[in-house]
Design an enzyme around this catalytic site. Structure first.
Site, short mmCIF file in Angstrom:
data_model
loop_
_atom_site.label_atom_id
_atom_site.label_comp_id
_atom_site.label_asym_id
_atom_site.label_seq_id
_atom_site.Cartn_x
_atom_site.Cartn_y
_atom_site.Cartn_z
N ARG A 107 -11.72 44.75 45.78
CA ARG A 107 -11.69 43.44 45.12
C ARG A 107 -10.65 43.44 44.00
O ARG A 107 -9.87 42.49 43.86
CB ARG A 107 -13.08 43.12 44.57
CG ARG A 107 -13.22 41.79 43.83
CD ARG A 107 -14.70 41.55 43.54
NE ARG A 107 -14.94 40.52 42.53
CZ ARG A 107 -15.06 39.23 42.81
NH1 ARG A 107 -14.91 38.81 44.06
NH2 ARG A 107 -15.31 38.36 41.85
N ARG B 146 -17.25 40.45 46.72
CA ARG B 146 -18.20 41.40 46.15
C ARG B 146 -18.99 42.00 47.31
O ARG B 146 -19.18 41.36 48.35
CB ARG B 146 -19.17 40.71 45.18
CG ARG B 146 -18.50 40.02 44.00
CD ARG B 146 -19.54 39.34 43.13
NE ARG B 146 -18.96 38.69 41.96
CZ ARG B 146 -18.62 37.41 41.90
NH1 ARG B 146 -18.83 36.62 42.95
NH2 ARG B 146 -18.09 36.89 40.81
N HIS C 266 -14.91 33.55 39.99
CA HIS C 266 -15.19 33.73 38.56
C HIS C 266 -15.49 32.39 37.91
O HIS C 266 -14.77 31.42 38.13
CB HIS C 266 -13.99 34.37 37.86
CG HIS C 266 -13.81 35.82 38.17
ND1 HIS C 266 -12.60 36.48 38.01
CD2 HIS C 266 -14.68 36.75 38.65
CE1 HIS C 266 -12.73 37.74 38.36
NE2 HIS C 266 -13.98 37.93 38.74
N TYR D 199 -6.83 41.03 34.96
CA TYR D 199 -5.86 41.53 35.93
C TYR D 199 -4.43 41.36 35.44
O TYR D 199 -3.53 42.05 35.92
CB TYR D 199 -6.05 40.82 37.27
CG TYR D 199 -7.39 41.14 37.90
CD1 TYR D 199 -7.63 42.39 38.45
CD2 TYR D 199 -8.42 40.21 37.90
CE1 TYR D 199 -8.86 42.70 39.00
CE2 TYR D 199 -9.65 40.51 38.45
CZ TYR D 199 -9.86 41.75 38.99
OH TYR D 199 -11.09 42.06 39.52
N HIS E 132 -15.80 47.71 45.25
CA HIS E 132 -15.26 46.80 44.24
C HIS E 132 -13.79 47.08 43.95
O HIS E 132 -13.07 46.19 43.46
CB HIS E 132 -16.08 46.90 42.95
CG HIS E 132 -16.20 45.60 42.22
ND1 HIS E 132 -16.95 44.54 42.69
CD2 HIS E 132 -15.65 45.18 41.06
CE1 HIS E 132 -16.87 43.53 41.84
NE2 HIS E 132 -16.08 43.88 40.85
N LYS F 273 -22.23 34.70 42.94
CA LYS F 273 -23.19 34.82 41.84
C LYS F 273 -23.71 33.45 41.45
O LYS F 273 -22.97 32.47 41.47
CB LYS F 273 -22.53 35.48 40.63
CG LYS F 273 -22.37 36.99 40.74
CD LYS F 273 -21.84 37.55 39.46
CE LYS F 273 -21.77 39.08 39.51
NZ LYS F 273 -21.26 39.64 38.24
#
Length: 337
Positions: free
Chosen positions: A279, A177, A302, A311, A276, A201
Site C-alpha cells: 500500500r 488495506r 484517507h 508520502y 501494508h 474504514k
C-alpha cells in the site's frame, strides 16, 4: 462473581471480605458497560467487526489493569490520574509503542463520552489527558524493481499459487488495506470495467481502478477458484468472498500476512515487508509518477489529506538522494567532506 461466601476466605476480616465483594461487583458492571458500548458502536454507529474487536480488546485491557492493581473499578472512581497511571503502565511495563498507547487513550475517551451521553457518569476523565506524542515514522516502500520481483515469484500451476499471485497484484495495483482485500466479495469485482468496490474504514465505500496485470491475475485465479472447496452453499454465490483458503473458507488477514512473507523470502528481498508495505509502495510510486495528492487520497480512502501527505516526505527524501548522487556541486561537497 457478585457475592462471596464467608467460608471461602476464613482468614480475612469481614471488612476485607466486603471490599473484595464490592470490587467484584464493580468489575462486573464495568464489563457490562463495555459490552453495551461495543454493541452501540456496532449497531448504531456501524463500526466494522474489526473496529469493534479493537475497542473491546482495548477496554478489557484497561479493566484487567484495574483488577490486577486492585484499583477502584466504579465508573465514577476512575479519574485522570488513574488513566495516566494506566498509560504509563502500557508504555513502560508492556513496552507498547506511543502510537498504540495514543489509540488506547482515544478508545477510553470514546467510551467515557458514550457513558456520559447515556447518563451513567457526568464526566470524561480521559478528555483532559494529553495524547503521547508519537514519532512520525516515514512509511517504508519497496522500489519498483523490488515490487516487480515479488510479483513475478508465485508459480502459475496451482489454484493456491494463482490465488497468491492475484493477492499480490491487487495489493499493489489498488493500494488496498489487508482487511479490505480479505473483505472483497464476488459482487465487488467489475473486471470488464477494470474496477473494484472496496469497503474501507468506517464502512466507507469507494471505487478503485484495477490495473491490467492485476485483472489478468484475477481472471486466472477465478478460472480455478471453483477447484477450491466451498464451506457452505452460500459461499459459492455472488456474495461469496473472493479469496478463499485451502479449506474453502474466507481468507484471514493473518493468512495474507503469511503469504506476503513467504514470497518476500522467495524473492530474496533484503528488506522486510508486510501487506501494508505494498500500500505504501502504491502511494509512493503514484506520487513519484506525478499523481495528484488529492487523487491518491481518494484511492487510498484517507479521510484526511494530512494522512496522505506523509508520502510527500518519502518522495522528498528520494529527490534529495537523487540530487546528492547526480548534482556536481553535491558531489563536490561530499568529496570535500
Amino acid at each position: 462473581f457478585t457475592s462471596i461466601r464467608p467460608g471461602l476466605f476464613p482468614l480475612i476480616s469481614e471488612e476485607k471480605r466486603c471490599t473484595i465483594q464490592v470490587h467484584f461487583k464493580a468489575m462486573g458492571q464495568l464489563r457490562a458497560h463495555i459490552d453495551q458500548f461495543v454493541d452501540y458502536m456496532a449497531l448504531e454507529r456501524g463500526a466494522s467487526p474489526h473496529t469493534c474487536r479493537a475497542y473491546r480488546n482495548d477496554l478489557m485491557l484497561f479493566a484487567t489493569f484495574l483488577d490486577e492493581r486492585n484499583l477502584p473499578a466504579e465508573i465514577d472512581s476512575v479519574d485522570h490520574l488513574t488513566i495516566r497511571l494506566y498509560l504509563g503502565h502500557l508504555y513502560q511495563t508492556k513496552k507498547i509503542r506511543r502510537s498504540s498507547v495514543g489509540r488506547k487513550l482515544a478508545t477510553l475517551r470514546t467510551f467515557f463520552r458514550y457513558l456520559k451521553r447515556e447518563g451513567i457518569t457526568d464526566r470524561n476523565p480521559a478528555k483532559g489527558v494529553a495524547t503521547p506524542k508519537a514519532p512520525r515514522d516515514l512509511p517504508h516502500a519497496f522500489s519498483v524493481d523490488e515490487v516487480f520481483r515479488v510479483l513475478e515469484t508465485p508459480e502459475k500451476d496451482f489454484p493456491l499459487t494463482l490465488r497468491d499471485r492475484a493477492i499480490l497484484e491487487l495489493l499493489y495495483s489498488c493500494g488496498l488495506r489487508v482487511s479490505e482485500l480479505t473483505g472483497l466479495r464476488m459482487t465487488d469485482l467489475d473486471l470488464s470495467g477494470h474496477m473494484v468496490r472496496v469497503m474501507g474504514k468506517g464502512r466507507k465505500e469507494r471505487i478503485v481502478p484495477v490495473g491490467s496485470k492485476a485483472v489478468s491475475a484475477l481472471r486466472e485465479y477465478l478460472n480455478v477458484r471453483g477447484n477450491l472447496p466451498a464451506k457452505t452453499q452460500t459461499d459459492s454465490g455472488l456474495s461469496a468472498p473472493v479469496f478463499l483458503n485451502y479449506r474453502g473458507g474466507q481468507l484471514s488477514t493473518r493468512s495474507v500476512g503469511r503469504i506476503v512473507k513467504k514470497y518476500l523470502l522467495k524473492a530474496e528481498m533484503v528488506r522486510r515487508g508486510t501487506p501494508h508495505t505494498f500500500r505504501h509502495s502504491f502511494a509512493t510510486h503514484l506520487l513519484d509518477g506525478g499523481a495528484d495528492l488529492r487523487g491518491i487520497q481518494e484511492l487510498l480512502g484517507h479521510s484526511s489529506l494530512s494522512t496522505t501527505q506523509k508520502y510527500t516526505h518519502v518522495s522528498s527524501a528520494k529527490l534529495l538522494e537523487v540530487y546528492d548522487k547526480a548534482h556536481p556541486r553535491a558531489k563536490r561537497r561530499h568529496k570535500d567532506a
